[in-house]
Write an enzyme that holds these catalytic residues in place. Structure first.
Site, PDB file in Angstrom:
ATOM      1  N   ASN A 217       0.848  -1.191   0.000  1.00  0.00           N
ATOM      2  CA  ASN A 217       0.000   0.000   0.000  1.00  0.00           C
ATOM      3  C   ASN A 217       0.885   1.243   0.000  1.00  0.00           C
ATOM      4  O   ASN A 217       1.880   1.297   0.741  1.00  0.00           O
ATOM      5  CB  ASN A 217      -0.869   0.001   1.269  1.00  0.00           C
ATOM      6  N   GLU A 218       0.541   2.206  -0.807  1.00  0.00           N
ATOM      7  CA  GLU A 218       1.274   3.491  -0.857  1.00  0.00           C
ATOM      8  C   GLU A 218       2.782   3.255  -0.719  1.00  0.00           C
ATOM      9  O   GLU A 218       3.442   3.796   0.174  1.00  0.00           O
ATOM     10  CB  GLU A 218       0.756   4.461   0.217  1.00  0.00           C
ATOM     11  N   GLU A 340      -8.579   4.083  -2.254  1.00  0.00           N
ATOM     12  CA  GLU A 340      -8.717   5.015  -1.128  1.00  0.00           C
ATOM     13  C   GLU A 340      -9.164   6.339  -1.721  1.00  0.00           C
ATOM     14  O   GLU A 340      -8.424   6.957  -2.492  1.00  0.00           O
ATOM     15  CB  GLU A 340      -7.393   5.192  -0.360  1.00  0.00           C
ATOM     16  N   GLN A 389     -13.047   5.952   5.229  1.00  0.00           N
ATOM     17  CA  GLN A 389     -13.095   4.546   5.595  1.00  0.00           C
ATOM     18  C   GLN A 389     -14.482   4.243   6.150  1.00  0.00           C
ATOM     19  O   GLN A 389     -15.197   5.166   6.510  1.00  0.00           O
ATOM     20  CB  GLN A 389     -12.026   4.222   6.619  1.00  0.00           C
TER      21      GLN A 389
HETATM   22  O1  AHR Z   1      -6.838   6.228   5.090  1.00  0.00           O
HETATM   23  C1  AHR Z   1      -5.854   6.780   5.896  1.00  0.00           C
HETATM   24  C2  AHR Z   1      -4.477   6.620   5.290  1.00  0.00           C
HETATM   25  O2  AHR Z   1      -4.385   7.367   4.129  1.00  0.00           O
HETATM   26  C3  AHR Z   1      -4.100   5.230   4.848  1.00  0.00           C
HETATM   27  O3  AHR Z   1      -3.627   4.452   5.875  1.00  0.00           O
HETATM   28  C4  AHR Z   1      -3.039   5.485   3.841  1.00  0.00           C
HETATM   29  O4  AHR Z   1      -2.965   4.487   2.866  1.00  0.00           O
HETATM   30  C5  AHR Z   1      -3.391   6.837   3.282  1.00  0.00           C
HETATM   31  O5  AHR Z   1      -2.318   7.689   3.265  1.00  0.00           O
END
Ligand code: AHR
Length: 536
Positions: A217-218, A340, A389
């Site tokens: 992720n990222e 996201e 989220q």
């Molecule tokens: O959603 C909050 C954060 O935002 C996540 O953990 C990350 O992937 C993004 O930078």
């Protein structure tokens, strides 16, 4: 006033011409409209929409309507997981009220355990007897103790209760290839093996079916701070060991670009190509800056305008990343996965800054509508997406406070839009007016349409202008309309939101201002509203 004048130019001219022909009555109404228009109530915008039912080709994947739950603040602990001993009604530790509310949205997939947390998560800490699981510090999110009581088995139980697909994100940033490959073996291997046996020992004899698997992720940031080239090579190495055991088939999602990092997309498409099934994309709508993002509930019209302008930026992102992907993958085999997205504001006053708890207003509902319209209308490339989220974190659809739970305005957007899941997207063209403020303008109307498996047509239509209602004439090419029904989500103020004391400030209502005349629909959309229309 300037906005009214600009909009009114052609309308006023037309009105004036009519005045000359129709005498004093029209002169009077023209003056009345003008006088009223100079106050807070403004003239209606005229918009034309054409939906071509003959030109329907692409299915809107239900996975565009995915959600995301990270080990962050009260997203999981308190929001979903309360433990079996809790007085809050639960099934094996998972809140019943939250599950019931989510089930009614037909959530298609749920992404877990992060986010940034995923690249610090060691899955073996979250299996076995709960009282023996090691504790860790959640360094990323508030420095709180993570006791690992919600782990692999609990997450997959949640997905089963929700009847949704799990989307598990593996640890590339601080985990090994061996760790990731063993997790997949633990989850999906149907036979005798060290990991399958461990799973059985922990009470789950059968393997789970896992489709969506994120390889990090990222990875340009919290997931390892890698360059695009380094991550592309790393992805290839990790992906080799993401095995398809038995008849399980993984759908591998590569860590994608941050917002408009087109070089990242180009590199991944060039170096990874069809070794991935999807490339993720992260984009958050932040009205101000990272330092001071702006309040979730106390904002003025200028901040509202900026938020909506930035929400529309998702369209540019999808189109530009798609253009790069099209060069390498013209058949569109690799999906773009904005896994996201959502509004990100300052945390609610007095709450832990690392918990990212924010309220949710009518502005968020319109932000979600605009974004989901972009995904629907680009469903030939966008096949999975996740709002960030699900509960108590960022743009949530549900907020909880101990035993209390409320549904946010964004929840109702997902409720309105669930009819698009697995429906055929209907191309739509909009000749609409602009919402203007301080010399800038954005589209006032956002919309998408689809035909479901029973043949019904669904149009979701929003008017983001907070002052002016919009008259929409909607032509449906190739469809004979017999029956129309509609519902609306709106409120008195753009800042309106639901609280635990007043949980029904922003809720859907029946909507009657849709009229059928001469084969077209005439709709009057109130200011700052979202309308869902069903046509038979
Ligand atoms: O959603 C909050 C954060 O935002 C996540 O953990 C990350 O992937 C993004 O930078």
């Amino acid at each position: 006033m300037k906005r009214l004048f600009i909009f009114s130019k052609s309308t006023c001219l037309a009105c004036f011409k009519r005045c000359c022909f129709q005498g004093w009555k029209t002169v009077f109404s023209f003056l009345l409209v003008f006088i009223v228009g100079s106050g807070n109530v403004r003239m209606q915008g005229q918009n034309k929409i054409v939906i071509n039912t003959n030109d329907a080709k692409h299915i809107i994947s239900k996975h565009i309507y995915g959600h995301f739950s990270e080990h962050l603040g009260r997203g999981i602990y308190g929001g979903i997981w309360v433990g079996e001993e809790s007085p809050i009604p639960n099934t094996r530790g998972i809140r019943n009220d939250v599950v019931d509310a989510l089930k009614s949205l037909q959530i298609p997939n749920l992404r877990w355990p992060g986010g940034c947390f995923a690249d610090e998560y060691h899955w073996r800490d979250g299996i076995g007897p709960r009282d023996q699981r090691p504790k860790m510090i959640n360094t990323h999110w508030g420095g709180v103790v993570e006791d690992n009581s919600f782990g692999t088995h609990e997450f997959l139980d949640l997905c089963e209760q929700l009847e949704c697909e799990p989307y598990i994100c593996g640890n590339v940033g601080s985990g090994t290839v061996e760790e990731m490959s063993k997790w997949i073996e633990y989850l999906t291997f149907d036979g005798e093996s060290p990991m399958a046996n461990l799973r059985k020992q922990n009470g789950h004899p059968d393997p789970w079916k896992i489709k969506f698997f994120g390889v990090g992720n990222e990875n340009w940031g919290c997931g390892g701070d890698m360059t695009a080239d380094f991550y592309a090579d790393t992805y290839r190495r990790y992906a080799v060991y993401c095995r398809n055991y038995s008849d399980n088939r993984l759908y591998k999602i590569a860590g994608g670009p941050n917002t408009s990092d087109y070089y990242w997309t180009e590199t991944l498409m060039k170096k990874v190509g069809n070794k991935m099934n999807a490339l993720s994309l992260h984009y958050y709508t932040i009205p101000k800056s990272w330092g001071d993002k702006g309040s979730a509930t106390a904002f003025d019209e200028a901040e509202y305008f900026t938020t909506m302008d930035k929400a529309y930026f998702m369209r540019e992102l999808v189109e530009k990343h798609t253009a790069i992907m099209d060069k390498y993958d013209p058949q569109k085999r690799i999906a773009l996965a904005p896994d996201e997205w959502g509004g990100w504001y300052n945390v609610e006053p007095g709450t832990n800054p690392g918990f990212l708890y924010q309220q949710n207003t009518l502005r968020d509902a319109l932000l979600a509508a605009v974004t989901l319209d972009v995904f629907n209308r680009h469903c030939d490339r966008v096949k999975i997406a996740n709002i960030a989220q699900m509960v108590n974190v960022l743009q949530s659809i549900i907020l909880t406070d101990n035993e209390k739970m409320l549904l946010t305005p964004t929840y109702w957007v997902f409720d309105f839009y669930k009819v698009h899941q697995e429906a055929t997207m209907l191309p739509i063209s909009i000749a609409g007016v602009k919402y203007e403020l301080a010399g800038k303008s954005i589209e006032a109307i956002s919309a998408s349409a689809s035909r479901d498996k029973s043949g019904k047509i669904h149009i979701t239509l929003s008017n983001i202008d907070p002052h002016q209602s919009q008259t929409v004439s909607c032509e449906l090419l190739g469809f004979k309309t017999k029956k129309v029904s509609a519902k609306i989500l709106t409120a008195s103020k753009i800042t309106d939101h639901n609280t635990f004391d007043h949980p029904k400030t922003v809720v859907p209502e029946a909507f009657k201002d849709v009229k059928l005349s001469n084969e077209s629909l005439n709709i009057v959309l109130p200011p700052k509203s979202l309308v869902a229309i069903e046509i038979e």
